[in-house]
Motif scaffolding. Structure first.
Motif, PDB file in Angstrom:
ATOM      1  N   GLU A 268      -7.142  15.163   2.440  1.00  0.00           N
ATOM      2  CA  GLU A 268      -8.441  14.805   3.002  1.00  0.00           C
ATOM      3  C   GLU A 268      -9.509  15.834   2.610  1.00  0.00           C
ATOM      4  OE1 GLU A 268      -7.517  14.475   7.152  1.00  0.00           O
ATOM      5  OE2 GLU A 268      -7.151  12.313   7.006  1.00  0.00           O
ATOM      6  N   ALA A 269      -9.127  17.121   2.597  1.00  0.00           N
ATOM      7  CA  ALA A 269     -10.073  18.179   2.224  1.00  0.00           C
ATOM      8  C   ALA A 269     -10.476  18.079   0.762  1.00  0.00           C
ATOM      9  CB  ALA A 269      -9.462  19.555   2.502  1.00  0.00           C
ATOM     10  N   SER A 270      -9.616  17.491  -0.051  1.00  0.00           N
ATOM     11  CA  SER A 270      -9.916  17.347  -1.483  1.00  0.00           C
ATOM     12  C   SER A 270     -10.847  16.179  -1.770  1.00  0.00           C
ATOM     13  CB  SER A 270      -8.620  17.149  -2.278  1.00  0.00           C
ATOM     14  OG  SER A 270      -8.129  15.818  -2.110  1.00  0.00           O
ATOM     15  N   GLY A 271     -11.024  15.308  -0.787  1.00  0.00           N
ATOM     16  CA  GLY A 271     -11.866  14.137  -0.987  1.00  0.00           C
ATOM     17  C   GLY A 271     -11.103  12.865  -1.256  1.00  0.00           C
ATOM     18  N   VAL A 272      -9.775  12.918  -1.290  1.00  0.00           N
ATOM     19  CA  VAL A 272      -8.965  11.717  -1.491  1.00  0.00           C
ATOM     20  C   VAL A 272      -9.089  10.816  -0.264  1.00  0.00           C
ATOM     21  CG1 VAL A 272      -6.602  10.840  -1.692  1.00  0.00           C
ATOM     22  CG2 VAL A 272      -7.326  12.805  -3.051  1.00  0.00           C
ATOM     23  N   ASP A 273      -9.318   9.530  -0.489  1.00  0.00           N
ATOM     24  CA  ASP A 273      -9.391   8.553   0.605  1.00  0.00           C
ATOM     25  C   ASP A 273      -7.950   8.202   0.999  1.00  0.00           C
ATOM     26  OD1 ASP A 273      -9.660   6.360   2.280  1.00  0.00           O
ATOM     27  OD2 ASP A 273     -11.298   5.467   1.121  1.00  0.00           O
ATOM     28  N   VAL A 274      -7.416   8.911   1.977  1.00  0.00           N
ATOM     29  CA  VAL A 274      -6.002   8.744   2.321  1.00  0.00           C
ATOM     30  C   VAL A 274      -5.720   7.358   2.884  1.00  0.00           C
ATOM     31  CG1 VAL A 274      -5.531  11.201   2.613  1.00  0.00           C
ATOM     32  CG2 VAL A 274      -6.382   9.879   4.552  1.00  0.00           C
ATOM     33  N   LYS A 275      -6.673   6.785   3.616  1.00  0.00           N
ATOM     34  CA  LYS A 275      -6.460   5.432   4.153  1.00  0.00           C
ATOM     35  C   LYS A 275      -6.348   4.432   3.021  1.00  0.00           C
ATOM     36  CE  LYS A 275      -6.256   2.310   7.429  1.00  0.00           C
ATOM     37  NZ  LYS A 275      -6.212   1.073   6.620  1.00  0.00           N
ATOM     38  N   HIS A 276      -7.207   4.559   2.015  1.00  0.00           N
ATOM     39  CA  HIS A 276      -7.130   3.678   0.851  1.00  0.00           C
ATOM     40  C   HIS A 276      -5.793   3.871   0.133  1.00  0.00           C
ATOM     41  CE1 HIS A 276      -8.105   1.729  -2.957  1.00  0.00           C
ATOM     42  NE2 HIS A 276      -7.769   2.846  -3.572  1.00  0.00           N
ATOM     43  N   ALA A 277      -5.358   5.140   0.001  1.00  0.00           N
ATOM     44  CA  ALA A 277      -4.083   5.422  -0.664  1.00  0.00           C
ATOM     45  C   ALA A 277      -2.920   4.831   0.117  1.00  0.00           C
ATOM     46  CB  ALA A 277      -3.910   6.929  -0.837  1.00  0.00           C
ATOM     47  N   ASP A 278      -2.970   4.935   1.442  1.00  0.00           N
ATOM     48  CA  ASP A 278      -1.932   4.309   2.283  1.00  0.00           C
ATOM     49  C   ASP A 278      -1.873   2.808   2.008  1.00  0.00           C
ATOM     50  OD1 ASP A 278      -1.266   6.676   3.540  1.00  0.00           O
ATOM     51  OD2 ASP A 278      -2.524   6.308   5.302  1.00  0.00           O
ATOM     52  N   ASP A 279      -3.052   2.165   2.029  1.00  0.00           N
ATOM     53  CA  ASP A 279      -3.114   0.710   1.830  1.00  0.00           C
ATOM     54  C   ASP A 279      -2.652   0.323   0.426  1.00  0.00           C
ATOM     55  OD1 ASP A 279      -4.129   0.511   4.375  1.00  0.00           O
ATOM     56  OD2 ASP A 279      -6.222   0.344   3.744  1.00  0.00           O
ATOM     57  N   LEU A 280      -3.019   1.148  -0.578  1.00  0.00           N
ATOM     58  CA  LEU A 280      -2.635   0.841  -1.951  1.00  0.00           C
ATOM     59  C   LEU A 280      -1.124   0.938  -2.120  1.00  0.00           C
ATOM     60  CD1 LEU A 280      -3.405   0.156  -4.831  1.00  0.00           C
ATOM     61  CD2 LEU A 280      -3.777   2.605  -5.258  1.00  0.00           C
ATOM     62  N   ALA A 281      -0.514   1.956  -1.518  1.00  0.00           N
ATOM     63  CA  ALA A 281       0.940   2.109  -1.604  1.00  0.00           C
ATOM     64  C   ALA A 281       1.632   0.908  -0.969  1.00  0.00           C
ATOM     65  CB  ALA A 281       1.376   3.406  -0.927  1.00  0.00           C
ATOM     66  N   ALA A 282       1.157   0.503   0.213  1.00  0.00           N
ATOM     67  CA  ALA A 282       1.750  -0.652   0.896  1.00  0.00           C
ATOM     68  C   ALA A 282       1.558  -1.928   0.076  1.00  0.00           C
ATOM     69  CB  ALA A 282       1.126  -0.808   2.280  1.00  0.00           C
ATOM     70  N   PHE A 283       0.384  -2.064  -0.542  1.00  0.00           N
ATOM     71  CA  PHE A 283       0.103  -3.252  -1.357  1.00  0.00           C
ATOM     72  C   PHE A 283       1.010  -3.308  -2.580  1.00  0.00           C
ATOM     73  CE2 PHE A 283      -2.194  -5.036  -5.019  1.00  0.00           C
ATOM     74  CZ  PHE A 283      -2.365  -6.346  -4.585  1.00  0.00           C
ATOM     75  N   GLN A 284       1.153  -2.177  -3.264  1.00  0.00           N
ATOM     76  CA  GLN A 284       1.997  -2.139  -4.460  1.00  0.00           C
ATOM     77  C   GLN A 284       3.436  -2.520  -4.130  1.00  0.00           C
ATOM     78  OE1 GLN A 284       0.846  -1.869  -7.378  1.00  0.00           O
ATOM     79  NE2 GLN A 284      -0.696  -0.286  -7.638  1.00  0.00           N
ATOM     80  N   VAL A 285       3.938  -1.982  -3.024  1.00  0.00           N
ATOM     81  CA  VAL A 285       5.325  -2.260  -2.643  1.00  0.00           C
ATOM     82  C   VAL A 285       5.487  -3.718  -2.225  1.00  0.00           C
ATOM     83  CG1 VAL A 285       7.140  -1.732  -0.985  1.00  0.00           C
ATOM     84  CG2 VAL A 285       5.801   0.123  -1.990  1.00  0.00           C
ATOM     85  N   SER A 286       4.576  -4.206  -1.385  1.00  0.00           N
ATOM     86  CA  SER A 286       4.701  -5.589  -0.902  1.00  0.00           C
ATOM     87  C   SER A 286       4.553  -6.585  -2.048  1.00  0.00           C
ATOM     88  CB  SER A 286       3.659  -5.865   0.190  1.00  0.00           C
ATOM     89  OG  SER A 286       2.341  -5.749  -0.320  1.00  0.00           O
ATOM     90  N   THR A 287       3.671  -6.254  -3.034  1.00  0.00           N
ATOM     91  CA  THR A 287       3.515  -7.132  -4.195  1.00  0.00           C
ATOM     92  C   THR A 287       4.806  -7.201  -4.996  1.00  0.00           C
ATOM     93  OG1 THR A 287       1.154  -6.648  -4.364  1.00  0.00           O
ATOM     94  CG2 THR A 287       2.221  -7.521  -6.316  1.00  0.00           C
ATOM     95  N   PHE A 288       5.445  -6.050  -5.181  1.00  0.00           N
ATOM     96  CA  PHE A 288       6.694  -5.997  -5.933  1.00  0.00           C
ATOM     97  C   PHE A 288       7.781  -6.811  -5.227  1.00  0.00           C
ATOM     98  CE2 PHE A 288      10.768  -4.082  -7.116  1.00  0.00           C
ATOM     99  CZ  PHE A 288      10.675  -4.074  -8.498  1.00  0.00           C
ATOM    100  N   PHE A 289       7.765  -6.819  -3.888  1.00  0.00           N
ATOM    101  CA  PHE A 289       8.797  -7.514  -3.122  1.00  0.00           C
ATOM    102  C   PHE A 289       8.296  -8.841  -2.560  1.00  0.00           C
ATOM    103  CE2 PHE A 289      10.391  -3.146  -3.000  1.00  0.00           C
ATOM    104  CZ  PHE A 289      11.707  -3.356  -3.374  1.00  0.00           C
ATOM    105  N   ASP A 290       7.370  -9.475  -3.296  1.00  0.00           N
ATOM    106  CA  ASP A 290       6.893 -10.817  -2.946  1.00  0.00           C
ATOM    107  C   ASP A 290       6.276 -10.896  -1.560  1.00  0.00           C
ATOM    108  OD1 ASP A 290       7.782 -11.841  -5.421  1.00  0.00           O
ATOM    109  OD2 ASP A 290       9.816 -12.069  -4.623  1.00  0.00           O
ATOM    110  N   GLY A 291       5.458  -9.872  -1.222  1.00  0.00           N
ATOM    111  CA  GLY A 291       4.662  -9.988  -0.007  1.00  0.00           C
ATOM    112  C   GLY A 291       5.201  -9.305   1.219  1.00  0.00           C
ATOM    113  N   ALA A 292       6.331  -8.618   1.130  1.00  0.00           N
ATOM    114  CA  ALA A 292       6.878  -7.951   2.317  1.00  0.00           C
ATOM    115  C   ALA A 292       7.433  -6.587   1.943  1.00  0.00           C
ATOM    116  CB  ALA A 292       7.976  -8.804   2.941  1.00  0.00           C
ATOM    117  N   VAL A 293       7.339  -5.638   2.873  1.00  0.00           N
ATOM    118  CA  VAL A 293       7.934  -4.319   2.676  1.00  0.00           C
ATOM    119  C   VAL A 293       9.327  -4.350   3.289  1.00  0.00           C
ATOM    120  CG1 VAL A 293       7.748  -1.859   3.152  1.00  0.00           C
ATOM    121  CG2 VAL A 293       5.677  -3.198   2.758  1.00  0.00           C
ATOM    122  N   PRO A 294      10.372  -4.266   2.468  1.00  0.00           N
ATOM    123  CA  PRO A 294      11.737  -4.412   2.987  1.00  0.00           C
ATOM    124  C   PRO A 294      12.230  -3.141   3.677  1.00  0.00           C
ATOM    125  CG  PRO A 294      11.815  -3.884   0.670  1.00  0.00           C
ATOM    126  CD  PRO A 294      10.358  -4.007   1.034  1.00  0.00           C
TER     127      PRO A 294
END
Length: 315
Positions: A268-294
């Motif tokens: 957060e101190a570096s300026g990284v949008d951690v909430k966006h990064a959280d959402d992006l990680a969840a999106f990448q995983v759910s996309t790979f697993f057809d919409g769900a995080v197993p």
């Protein structure tokens, strides 16, 4: 007078040592940092003393001090050139009310002289603010501009003594500047348009990496590095349960400038949008697993099937 004992020589030596100290600190070579930081303080302290009167750096010790007195006055050449050390230079500047008493500065000089030792190399990195503060004080007495002394390290030096900011923020911003200079040193010969193209193409690759560590599944996504804007690996770990994973960003590593951030607060101190990064990680995983995080068990099984191996490390 000996040119090596001139005001200009001491100033130039202090500048080179201070820059080396900043480079050492950025490479996490903290023992070397303490050594060069101590040298920088000693030489700049002597520059201040010489600016007031060259005889102020003469060591008072028997007949040799008389020889040095005339040597510094330019009337004769001493058989052996001997000047005061860092501790005495600082002591004399305190007598002249240029420097104030400071236990951290004394500890830095003791570590540099081998009189004292830090508990670990990590402890030595904490001397950076006292180096920056002492340089700023001495330059203030000389009337010299800070940026002329620090050059490309000016922002980092200013940040190290910025009391308006929290410690984590100051520390991270200094490391970002150090990482940027490492990147510049590595790729300065590469045309700027090629650097930009490389960064963009890396980020456009998208996707994510997976590592199965002792504490469970770790995910790495690509995000722009706060220092060099290349594709850094932002690491997320499961802070939910094994059955219902919830991946949260906790670290960053850049393969191009070697910036490392180890906590969410540092991100957060570096300026990284951690909430966006959280959402992006969840999106990448759910996309790979057809919409769900197993679950972690299913996650491991699916990834191993996808790669056809029992050991997986995509990061």
């Amino acid at each position: 007078m000996d040119d090596s004992l001139s005001f200009e020589s001491f100033c130039e030596g202090a500048k080179k040592a201070a820059h080396r100290a900043m480079e050492d600190h950025g490479r996490e070579e903290y023992d070397e940092f303490a050594l060069h930081a101590g040298v920088a303080v000693e030489r700049l302290a002597k520059a201040v003393l010489v600016s007031k009167n060259p005889v102020y750096i003469v060591e008072i010790r028997g007949n040799a001090s008389v020889d040095m007195l005339f040597h510094m006055g330019g009337h004769r050449k001493a058989k052996k050139v001997r000047t005061i050390g860092a501790s005495e230079a600082i002591s004399r500047l305190r007598t002249l009310e240029v420097l104030a008493l400071d236990k951290e500065l004394d500890m830095l000089i003791d570590v540099r002289n081998g009189v004292a030792h830090t508990g670990s190399e990590e402890d030595a990195k904490d001397f950076l603010p006292i180096l920056a503060k002492t340089v700023e004080t001495l330059l203030g007495d000389l009337g010299g501009p800070l940026d002329a002394f620090w050059g490309r390290w000016t922002t980092a030096a200013r940040m190290a003594v910025d009391n308006k900011r929290g410690e984590i923020y100051r520390n991270v911003q200094v490391r970002i500047r150090q990482a940027k200079h490492r990147y510049d040193d590595r790729f300065s010969d590469l045309p700027e348009h090629l650097q930009d193209r490389l960064a963009v193409e890396q980020l456009e690759l998208g996707g994510f990496g997976v590592r199965f560590a002792e504490n469970g599944v770790e995910i790495a996504i690509r995000e722009p590095c706060p220092a060099c804007r290349s594709a850094a690996h932002v690491l997320s770990v499961n802070q939910g349960t094994e059955e219902t994973p919830h991946f949260t960003v906790i670290a960053l590593r850049c393969p191009m400038c070697y910036l490392k951030l180890a906590t969410r607060d540092e991100l957060e101190a570096s300026g990284v949008d951690v909430k966006h990064a959280d959402d992006l990680a969840a999106f990448q995983v759910s996309t790979f697993f057809d919409g769900a995080v197993p679950s972690e068990k299913t996650f491991r099984m699916k990834i191993e099937q996808f790669l056809g191996t029992e050991t997986v490390d995509l990061d």
